[in-house]
Every structure is written in C-alpha cells, then in structure tokens.
Design a protein around this motif. Sequence first.
Motif, PDB file in Angstrom:
ATOM      1  N   ALA A   1      54.057  55.137  48.572  1.00  0.00           N
ATOM      2  CA  ALA A   1      55.017  54.263  47.909  1.00  0.00           C
ATOM      3  C   ALA A   1      54.935  54.525  46.409  1.00  0.00           C
ATOM      4  CB  ALA A   1      54.721  52.806  48.233  1.00  0.00           C
ATOM      5  N   GLY A   2      55.435  55.660  45.997  1.00  0.00           N
ATOM      6  CA  GLY A   2      55.332  56.048  44.601  1.00  0.00           C
ATOM      7  C   GLY A   2      54.548  57.335  44.451  1.00  0.00           C
ATOM      8  N   PRO A   3      54.452  57.837  43.229  1.00  0.00           N
ATOM      9  CA  PRO A   3      53.789  59.121  43.004  1.00  0.00           C
ATOM     10  C   PRO A   3      52.269  59.046  43.130  1.00  0.00           C
ATOM     11  CG  PRO A   3      54.418  58.143  40.918  1.00  0.00           C
ATOM     12  CD  PRO A   3      54.985  57.254  41.989  1.00  0.00           C
ATOM     13  N   LEU A   4      51.679  60.141  43.543  1.00  0.00           N
ATOM     14  CA  LEU A   4      50.230  60.296  43.510  1.00  0.00           C
ATOM     15  C   LEU A   4      49.815  60.594  42.077  1.00  0.00           C
ATOM     16  CD1 LEU A   4      47.370  60.888  44.710  1.00  0.00           C
ATOM     17  CD2 LEU A   4      48.175  63.229  45.096  1.00  0.00           C
ATOM     18  N   GLN A   5      48.898  59.826  41.545  1.00  0.00           N
ATOM     19  CA  GLN A   5      48.408  60.035  40.185  1.00  0.00           C
ATOM     20  C   GLN A   5      47.042  60.710  40.254  1.00  0.00           C
ATOM     21  OE1 GLN A   5      48.482  56.275  38.126  1.00  0.00           O
ATOM     22  NE2 GLN A   5      50.705  56.060  38.295  1.00  0.00           N
ATOM     23  N   ARG A   6      46.885  61.788  39.490  1.00  0.00           N
ATOM     24  CA  ARG A   6      45.611  62.515  39.454  1.00  0.00           C
ATOM     25  C   ARG A   6      45.418  63.157  38.100  1.00  0.00           C
ATOM     26  NH1 ARG A   6      46.859  67.835  43.266  1.00  0.00           N
ATOM     27  NH2 ARG A   6      49.111  67.887  42.970  1.00  0.00           N
ATOM     28  N   ASN A   7      44.167  63.384  37.740  1.00  0.00           N
ATOM     29  CA  ASN A   7      43.876  64.088  36.500  1.00  0.00           C
ATOM     30  C   ASN A   7      43.711  65.583  36.780  1.00  0.00           C
ATOM     31  OD1 ASN A   7      41.454  64.019  37.855  1.00  0.00           O
ATOM     32  ND2 ASN A   7      40.242  63.251  36.142  1.00  0.00           N
ATOM     33  N   ALA A   8      43.512  66.363  35.729  1.00  0.00           N
ATOM     34  CA  ALA A   8      43.453  67.821  35.885  1.00  0.00           C
ATOM     35  C   ALA A   8      42.304  68.251  36.777  1.00  0.00           C
ATOM     36  CB  ALA A   8      43.334  68.487  34.506  1.00  0.00           C
ATOM     37  N   LEU A   9      41.187  67.572  36.692  1.00  0.00           N
ATOM     38  CA  LEU A   9      39.996  67.914  37.480  1.00  0.00           C
ATOM     39  C   LEU A   9      40.091  67.422  38.924  1.00  0.00           C
ATOM     40  CD1 LEU A   9      37.228  69.264  37.299  1.00  0.00           C
ATOM     41  CD2 LEU A   9      36.322  67.146  36.324  1.00  0.00           C
ATOM     42  N   CYS A  10      41.103  66.611  39.201  1.00  0.00           N
ATOM     43  CA  CYS A  10      41.291  66.024  40.534  1.00  0.00           C
ATOM     44  C   CYS A  10      40.054  65.258  40.992  1.00  0.00           C
ATOM     45  CB  CYS A  10      41.656  67.105  41.569  1.00  0.00           C
ATOM     46  SG  CYS A  10      43.313  67.764  41.374  1.00  0.00           S
ATOM     47  N   ASN A  11      39.390  64.617  40.058  1.00  0.00           N
ATOM     48  CA  ASN A  11      38.247  63.773  40.434  1.00  0.00           C
ATOM     49  C   ASN A  11      38.565  62.293  40.258  1.00  0.00           C
ATOM     50  OD1 ASN A  11      38.131  63.814  37.553  1.00  0.00           O
ATOM     51  ND2 ASN A  11      35.959  63.262  37.652  1.00  0.00           N
ATOM     52  N   LEU A  12      39.837  62.002  39.963  1.00  0.00           N
ATOM     53  CA  LEU A  12      40.308  60.625  39.929  1.00  0.00           C
ATOM     54  C   LEU A  12      41.722  60.601  40.498  1.00  0.00           C
ATOM     55  CD1 LEU A  12      39.987  57.661  39.212  1.00  0.00           C
ATOM     56  CD2 LEU A  12      40.804  58.198  36.896  1.00  0.00           C
ATOM     57  N   LEU A  13      41.870  59.968  41.655  1.00  0.00           N
ATOM     58  CA  LEU A  13      43.157  59.874  42.331  1.00  0.00           C
ATOM     59  C   LEU A  13      43.501  58.407  42.534  1.00  0.00           C
ATOM     60  CD1 LEU A  13      42.612  62.496  45.216  1.00  0.00           C
ATOM     61  CD2 LEU A  13      43.487  62.931  42.912  1.00  0.00           C
ATOM     62  N   SER A  14      44.768  58.067  42.356  1.00  0.00           N
ATOM     63  CA  SER A  14      45.226  56.713  42.670  1.00  0.00           C
ATOM     64  C   SER A  14      46.628  56.795  43.257  1.00  0.00           C
ATOM     65  CB  SER A  14      45.199  55.824  41.427  1.00  0.00           C
ATOM     66  OG  SER A  14      46.070  56.313  40.430  1.00  0.00           O
ATOM     67  N   PHE A  15      46.889  55.966  44.261  1.00  0.00           N
ATOM     68  CA  PHE A  15      48.173  55.998  44.941  1.00  0.00           C
ATOM     69  C   PHE A  15      48.339  54.724  45.763  1.00  0.00           C
ATOM     70  CE2 PHE A  15      44.904  58.292  47.270  1.00  0.00           C
ATOM     71  CZ  PHE A  15      44.912  57.698  48.523  1.00  0.00           C
ATOM     72  N   THR A  16      49.590  54.421  46.071  1.00  0.00           N
ATOM     73  CA  THR A  16      49.917  53.330  46.982  1.00  0.00           C
ATOM     74  C   THR A  16      50.499  53.940  48.244  1.00  0.00           C
ATOM     75  OG1 THR A  16      50.378  51.814  45.146  1.00  0.00           O
ATOM     76  CG2 THR A  16      51.282  51.236  47.292  1.00  0.00           C
ATOM     77  N   TYR A  17      50.016  53.482  49.379  1.00  0.00           N
ATOM     78  CA  TYR A  17      50.479  54.040  50.646  1.00  0.00           C
ATOM     79  C   TYR A  17      50.873  52.908  51.596  1.00  0.00           C
ATOM     80  CZ  TYR A  17      45.703  52.957  52.238  1.00  0.00           C
ATOM     81  OH  TYR A  17      44.521  52.330  52.546  1.00  0.00           O
ATOM     82  N   LYS A  18      51.614  53.259  52.627  1.00  0.00           N
ATOM     83  CA  LYS A  18      52.219  52.248  53.507  1.00  0.00           C
ATOM     84  C   LYS A  18      51.776  52.448  54.944  1.00  0.00           C
ATOM     85  CE  LYS A  18      55.778  54.211  51.994  1.00  0.00           C
ATOM     86  NZ  LYS A  18      57.144  54.743  51.820  1.00  0.00           N
ATOM     87  N   VAL A  19      51.340  51.375  55.535  1.00  0.00           N
ATOM     88  CA  VAL A  19      51.040  51.367  56.961  1.00  0.00           C
ATOM     89  C   VAL A  19      51.697  50.124  57.559  1.00  0.00           C
ATOM     90  CG1 VAL A  19      48.882  52.646  56.778  1.00  0.00           C
ATOM     91  CG2 VAL A  19      48.863  50.156  56.596  1.00  0.00           C
ATOM     92  N   GLU A  20      51.667  50.029  58.869  1.00  0.00           N
ATOM     93  CA  GLU A  20      52.306  48.901  59.542  1.00  0.00           C
ATOM     94  C   GLU A  20      51.340  48.220  60.503  1.00  0.00           C
ATOM     95  OE1 GLU A  20      56.119  48.120  62.426  1.00  0.00           O
ATOM     96  OE2 GLU A  20      56.279  49.675  60.905  1.00  0.00           O
ATOM     97  N   PRO A  21      50.337  47.529  59.966  1.00  0.00           N
ATOM     98  CA  PRO A  21      49.446  46.781  60.853  1.00  0.00           C
ATOM     99  C   PRO A  21      50.178  45.586  61.451  1.00  0.00           C
ATOM    100  CG  PRO A  21      48.947  46.278  58.572  1.00  0.00           C
ATOM    101  CD  PRO A  21      50.009  47.345  58.554  1.00  0.00           C
ATOM    102  N   ALA A  22      49.958  45.338  62.702  1.00  0.00           N
ATOM    103  CA  ALA A  22      50.545  44.180  63.407  1.00  0.00           C
ATOM    104  C   ALA A  22      52.061  44.190  63.333  1.00  0.00           C
ATOM    105  CB  ALA A  22      49.982  42.882  62.839  1.00  0.00           C
TER     106      ALA A  22
END
Length: 230
Positions: free
Chosen positions: A138-159
């Motif tokens: 749900a939006g862009p994957l954010q990462r730094n050049a070293l790829c040692n810090l990643l942040s993102f929002t993702y979607k699932v459908e529990p229940a």
Amino acid sequence: METHVEASVSCAEPAQTLATSDQRALQTACENMKAVLQAYNFTGFSGKLTSRGACICINTAFEGNFLESYFVDLVIQKPLWIHHHSVPAFIPLEELAAKYLQTDIQHFLYSLSEYLNAYAGRKYQADQLQNDFAASLAGPLQRNALCNLLSFTYKVEPAGQPFPFGARLMYKDLTATLPTDVSVTYQGKDTVPASWEEWRVSHENLFRTTPLHQVFASFTRGSKLVMDLT
C-alpha cells in the motif's frame, strides 16, 4: 681515504640487505597472491595477475542467483595498496583494508565478500518484493542505499476484512541478510481484535527469520492479498 671507503661500504651493505629483503617480501606476496587466486577460484572469487599486482573479482549470489560482481585492483608492493575498485562507497572497504590487507589477504577478501554478498542479498530481497509483490504493498517501498533499513505498508485480509500493516526492518549486522530489528504495526486503527494481534506477532517472527520475498510468497499461499483497501 680508506676510512671513507669502509664507511661507504658499511652503509651500503644494510641498504643492499634491506633491498634484498624487500624483494623477497614482494616475491612472497606474489606467490601468496597466486595461491589465493587458485584457492578461491571456485568459491565466488576470480582474478588474474597484472603488471602491478592482481585484480580480484568478487562475485555475489543469493539463493543460488548470481548477482553483481565487484573488483579490487591490488598493487603488490610494500605496503600493499588498492589502486582501483568498484566496491560501493557504503561498504567499509578502507576499514577492512586497514585491519587485514597487510597481514592476511585471505581474511581481507573473505570479510569484503561477506559485506558485498550481504548487501547484494538484501537488495535482491527488496527488488523481489517491489517487482513481484507490488500488489501487496500500500504505497512505495522505502529503503536506503545500503538496503539495511526498509519500511513499507502491506495489505492482508485476516478474517475476511482487508487490513494494512506497517513494517520497519533494520539490519544492524551489515554482513547479514536477515533483519536484526523488526517492527510491525497496525495502520489506521486504534483498537483491533485479539486475533489480529496474533497476526502482527507472527508477521514479525516471519520477517525476522525468513527472506523478505519468501514471506510475501507465503502470504500469497496462505491468505488472500487484496489489490486495494476499498
């Protein structure tokens, strides 16, 4: 006059001895480099001797996929030094060279390979998530050049109800391909059912122990991922 000649000879002898010693040391370094090239030929390294010394190629891979290659051009003289290289600036090449290059060339290459393979592995996982599981984000994957810090929002459908989670993955160990710190949070809701808290905790454990793209592949197999939040 004789004293002057004797003094000149006595001064020349140590210099000649030193030159011979340096020459032997350089010859030994060349032989060691040949041995290193032969020993590492089938373990992700390749290289060749050059007029200055040796050019080493470090090949990276993750899960059997061959990724980027990097080279280090070494000058074999006293002291050994790096003439040119293609190692990314965020890899601690100078620090590794200061620690190991003069005393243990094999350790230097092995340590450098660890950093490069870990970086390539983290980047590969982030690329796979962005390319193969974009519909789950749900939006862009954010990462730094070293790829040692990643942040993102993702979607699932529990229940049976679409629900977004936010994830933040930190890789403090730069020689690792799995995160050291993982945080999964709810997005957009203050109170959630207890069952969703179980999902959140299980997701944190998955991200901590499983390559990122494999986690999302398991989501696809085990739960319905939705295209949007509406």
